[in-house]
Design a protein around this motif. Structure first.
Motif, PDB file in Angstrom:
ATOM      1  N   TRP A 130      15.572 -33.304  40.149  1.00  0.00           N
ATOM      2  CA  TRP A 130      15.716 -32.859  41.544  1.00  0.00           C
ATOM      3  C   TRP A 130      14.515 -33.257  42.403  1.00  0.00           C
ATOM      4  O   TRP A 130      14.454 -32.928  43.577  1.00  0.00           O
ATOM      5  CB  TRP A 130      15.920 -31.348  41.606  1.00  0.00           C
ATOM      6  CG  TRP A 130      17.258 -30.952  41.090  1.00  0.00           C
ATOM      7  CD1 TRP A 130      17.536 -30.407  39.866  1.00  0.00           C
ATOM      8  CD2 TRP A 130      18.508 -31.096  41.756  1.00  0.00           C
ATOM      9  NE1 TRP A 130      18.889 -30.212  39.744  1.00  0.00           N
ATOM     10  CE2 TRP A 130      19.518 -30.618  40.887  1.00  0.00           C
ATOM     11  CE3 TRP A 130      18.893 -31.578  43.002  1.00  0.00           C
ATOM     12  CZ2 TRP A 130      20.869 -30.611  41.217  1.00  0.00           C
ATOM     13  CZ3 TRP A 130      20.239 -31.571  43.339  1.00  0.00           C
ATOM     14  CH2 TRP A 130      21.210 -31.092  42.458  1.00  0.00           C
ATOM     15  N   GLY A 131      13.541 -33.950  41.802  1.00  0.00           N
ATOM     16  CA  GLY A 131      12.416 -34.445  42.589  1.00  0.00           C
ATOM     17  C   GLY A 131      11.104 -33.734  42.359  1.00  0.00           C
ATOM     18  O   GLY A 131      10.121 -34.016  43.056  1.00  0.00           O
ATOM     19  N   ALA A 132      11.029 -32.846  41.390  1.00  0.00           N
ATOM     20  CA  ALA A 132       9.777 -32.140  41.115  1.00  0.00           C
ATOM     21  C   ALA A 132       8.747 -33.098  40.523  1.00  0.00           C
ATOM     22  O   ALA A 132       9.095 -34.123  39.926  1.00  0.00           O
ATOM     23  CB  ALA A 132      10.022 -30.988  40.141  1.00  0.00           C
ATOM     24  N   GLU A 133       7.491 -32.758  40.699  1.00  0.00           N
ATOM     25  CA  GLU A 133       6.404 -33.474  40.044  1.00  0.00           C
ATOM     26  C   GLU A 133       6.296 -32.949  38.618  1.00  0.00           C
ATOM     27  O   GLU A 133       6.551 -31.770  38.365  1.00  0.00           O
ATOM     28  CB  GLU A 133       5.081 -33.211  40.779  1.00  0.00           C
ATOM     29  CG  GLU A 133       5.047 -33.737  42.198  1.00  0.00           C
ATOM     30  CD  GLU A 133       4.967 -35.254  42.246  1.00  0.00           C
ATOM     31  OE1 GLU A 133       4.273 -35.845  41.398  1.00  0.00           O
ATOM     32  OE2 GLU A 133       5.626 -35.830  43.137  1.00  0.00           O
ATOM     33  N   LEU A 134       5.910 -33.809  37.683  1.00  0.00           N
ATOM     34  CA  LEU A 134       5.729 -33.371  36.308  1.00  0.00           C
ATOM     35  C   LEU A 134       4.494 -32.482  36.230  1.00  0.00           C
ATOM     36  O   LEU A 134       3.376 -32.928  36.512  1.00  0.00           O
ATOM     37  CB  LEU A 134       5.577 -34.569  35.368  1.00  0.00           C
ATOM     38  CG  LEU A 134       5.387 -34.237  33.892  1.00  0.00           C
ATOM     39  CD1 LEU A 134       6.612 -33.501  33.347  1.00  0.00           C
ATOM     40  CD2 LEU A 134       5.138 -35.513  33.101  1.00  0.00           C
ATOM     41  N   PRO A 135       4.669 -31.194  35.881  1.00  0.00           N
ATOM     42  CA  PRO A 135       3.507 -30.314  35.808  1.00  0.00           C
ATOM     43  C   PRO A 135       2.668 -30.605  34.565  1.00  0.00           C
ATOM     44  O   PRO A 135       3.189 -31.048  33.537  1.00  0.00           O
ATOM     45  CB  PRO A 135       4.125 -28.910  35.726  1.00  0.00           C
ATOM     46  CG  PRO A 135       5.492 -29.131  35.165  1.00  0.00           C
ATOM     47  CD  PRO A 135       5.918 -30.511  35.594  1.00  0.00           C
ATOM     48  N   THR A 136       1.387 -30.377  34.683  1.00  0.00           N
ATOM     49  CA  THR A 136       0.503 -30.531  33.534  1.00  0.00           C
ATOM     50  C   THR A 136       0.860 -29.513  32.465  1.00  0.00           C
ATOM     51  O   THR A 136       0.894 -29.831  31.281  1.00  0.00           O
ATOM     52  CB  THR A 136      -0.970 -30.342  33.964  1.00  0.00           C
ATOM     53  OG1 THR A 136      -1.239 -31.260  35.028  1.00  0.00           O
ATOM     54  CG2 THR A 136      -1.920 -30.587  32.814  1.00  0.00           C
ATOM     55  N   TYR A 137       1.129 -28.293  32.893  1.00  0.00           N
ATOM     56  CA  TYR A 137       1.478 -27.197  31.992  1.00  0.00           C
ATOM     57  C   TYR A 137       2.808 -26.594  32.426  1.00  0.00           C
ATOM     58  O   TYR A 137       2.839 -25.631  33.189  1.00  0.00           O
ATOM     59  CB  TYR A 137       0.383 -26.122  31.996  1.00  0.00           C
ATOM     60  CG  TYR A 137      -0.966 -26.650  31.585  1.00  0.00           C
ATOM     61  CD1 TYR A 137      -1.247 -26.890  30.250  1.00  0.00           C
ATOM     62  CD2 TYR A 137      -1.952 -26.916  32.533  1.00  0.00           C
ATOM     63  CE1 TYR A 137      -2.469 -27.382  29.874  1.00  0.00           C
ATOM     64  CE2 TYR A 137      -3.183 -27.410  32.160  1.00  0.00           C
ATOM     65  CZ  TYR A 137      -3.449 -27.649  30.823  1.00  0.00           C
ATOM     66  OH  TYR A 137      -4.661 -28.127  30.445  1.00  0.00           O
ATOM     67  N   PRO A 138       3.926 -27.153  31.958  1.00  0.00           N
ATOM     68  CA  PRO A 138       5.232 -26.619  32.370  1.00  0.00           C
ATOM     69  C   PRO A 138       5.369 -25.130  32.074  1.00  0.00           C
ATOM     70  O   PRO A 138       4.956 -24.655  31.015  1.00  0.00           O
ATOM     71  CB  PRO A 138       6.233 -27.439  31.538  1.00  0.00           C
ATOM     72  CG  PRO A 138       5.512 -28.701  31.226  1.00  0.00           C
ATOM     73  CD  PRO A 138       4.072 -28.295  31.059  1.00  0.00           C
ATOM     74  N   GLY A 139       5.936 -24.421  33.026  1.00  0.00           N
ATOM     75  CA  GLY A 139       6.189 -22.993  32.857  1.00  0.00           C
ATOM     76  C   GLY A 139       5.101 -22.097  33.390  1.00  0.00           C
ATOM     77  O   GLY A 139       5.330 -20.920  33.613  1.00  0.00           O
ATOM     78  N   PHE A 140       3.911 -22.616  33.623  1.00  0.00           N
ATOM     79  CA  PHE A 140       2.836 -21.811  34.196  1.00  0.00           C
ATOM     80  C   PHE A 140       2.997 -21.792  35.710  1.00  0.00           C
ATOM     81  O   PHE A 140       3.168 -22.848  36.336  1.00  0.00           O
ATOM     82  CB  PHE A 140       1.453 -22.360  33.824  1.00  0.00           C
ATOM     83  CG  PHE A 140       1.037 -22.055  32.420  1.00  0.00           C
ATOM     84  CD1 PHE A 140       0.363 -20.876  32.138  1.00  0.00           C
ATOM     85  CD2 PHE A 140       1.347 -22.918  31.386  1.00  0.00           C
ATOM     86  CE1 PHE A 140      -0.003 -20.575  30.836  1.00  0.00           C
ATOM     87  CE2 PHE A 140       0.976 -22.627  30.083  1.00  0.00           C
ATOM     88  CZ  PHE A 140       0.306 -21.451  29.808  1.00  0.00           C
ATOM     89  N   ALA A 141       2.949 -20.609  36.283  1.00  0.00           N
ATOM     90  CA  ALA A 141       3.215 -20.442  37.718  1.00  0.00           C
ATOM     91  C   ALA A 141       2.280 -21.297  38.582  1.00  0.00           C
ATOM     92  O   ALA A 141       2.706 -21.870  39.568  1.00  0.00           O
ATOM     93  CB  ALA A 141       3.118 -18.981  38.111  1.00  0.00           C
ATOM     94  N   ASP A 142       1.036 -21.396  38.214  1.00  0.00           N
ATOM     95  CA  ASP A 142       0.093 -22.163  39.037  1.00  0.00           C
ATOM     96  C   ASP A 142      -0.305 -23.474  38.365  1.00  0.00           C
ATOM     97  O   ASP A 142      -1.312 -24.070  38.702  1.00  0.00           O
ATOM     98  CB  ASP A 142      -1.132 -21.320  39.381  1.00  0.00           C
ATOM     99  CG  ASP A 142      -1.877 -20.852  38.134  1.00  0.00           C
ATOM    100  OD1 ASP A 142      -1.440 -21.175  37.016  1.00  0.00           O
ATOM    101  OD2 ASP A 142      -2.905 -20.184  38.290  1.00  0.00           O
ATOM    102  N   ASP A 143       0.507 -23.912  37.373  1.00  0.00           N
ATOM    103  CA  ASP A 143       0.283 -25.153  36.633  1.00  0.00           C
ATOM    104  C   ASP A 143      -1.049 -25.187  35.905  1.00  0.00           C
ATOM    105  O   ASP A 143      -1.640 -26.234  35.713  1.00  0.00           O
ATOM    106  CB  ASP A 143       0.433 -26.373  37.543  1.00  0.00           C
ATOM    107  CG  ASP A 143       0.656 -27.657  36.742  1.00  0.00           C
ATOM    108  OD1 ASP A 143       1.184 -27.574  35.616  1.00  0.00           O
ATOM    109  OD2 ASP A 143       0.291 -28.748  37.232  1.00  0.00           O
ATOM    110  N   SER A 144      -1.539 -24.019  35.513  1.00  0.00           N
ATOM    111  CA  SER A 144      -2.737 -23.974  34.681  1.00  0.00           C
ATOM    112  C   SER A 144      -2.644 -22.776  33.745  1.00  0.00           C
ATOM    113  O   SER A 144      -2.155 -21.725  34.146  1.00  0.00           O
ATOM    114  CB  SER A 144      -3.995 -23.877  35.553  1.00  0.00           C
ATOM    115  OG  SER A 144      -4.014 -22.672  36.259  1.00  0.00           O
ATOM    116  N   PRO A 145      -3.090 -22.988  32.502  1.00  0.00           N
ATOM    117  CA  PRO A 145      -2.987 -21.868  31.538  1.00  0.00           C
ATOM    118  C   PRO A 145      -3.942 -20.749  31.839  1.00  0.00           C
ATOM    119  O   PRO A 145      -4.854 -20.845  32.571  1.00  0.00           O
ATOM    120  CB  PRO A 145      -3.312 -22.524  30.207  1.00  0.00           C
ATOM    121  CG  PRO A 145      -3.945 -23.815  30.515  1.00  0.00           C
ATOM    122  CD  PRO A 145      -3.618 -24.166  31.918  1.00  0.00           C
TER     123      PRO A 145
END
Length: 146
Positions: A131-146
């Protein structure tokens, strides 16, 4: 001093959370498909079917635990607009919520549920990319960081 490891989530609660996210995604993709043009309509149908399979698998896992699966809501909030960009953003948001629920489920002790969570987290990430999302570094993390 090292931080104490977090207590693993309770498996029934994590399953219920993932099931609730899947209910919302099944409903949401019905909405997206109804307001999309041909290519996006087909994609939304495929994604809805994938979420139905995942929903059913979670429901079966809860029943195997003698738990009562959380029911679907009678309605879910639609996006603000039905233009293509708003529908794509809405779909990406549904996949992000599913990813977050599966990340939580991946912390349970049960190896089968961890594998299920990892597989479904990967699939939600791939659908969001469609759908056009950017690939997150950490999928599933709300702010893309663990």
């Amino acid at each position: 001093m090292a931080a104490e490891p977090a207590e693993p989530p309770e498996r029934e609660a994590a399953l219920q959370q993932a099931l609730a996210a899947e209910h919302a995604a099944v409903h949401g993709y019905g909405f997206v498909g109804a307001h999309s043009v041909e290519g996006d309509r087909t994609r939304s149908r495929w994604h809805r079917d994938a979420h139905r399979r995942q929903r059913d698998e979670l429901r079966d896992a809860l029943l195997a635990l003698d738990a009562t699966p959380v029911p679907s809501e009678s309605a879910y909030p639609p996006p603000e607009s039905t233009d293509a960009t708003a529908l794509s953003d809405f779909a990406m948001g549904m996949e992000e919520r599913c990813s977050q629920a599966y990340l939580e489920l991946s912390g349970v002790a049960d190896p089968w549920l961890r594998e299920l969570a990892a597989r479904n987290l990967a699939e939600a990430t791939i659908r969001a990319l469609a759908w056009g999302a950017e690939l997150p570094t950490y999928p599933g993390f709300a702010d893309d960081s663990p």
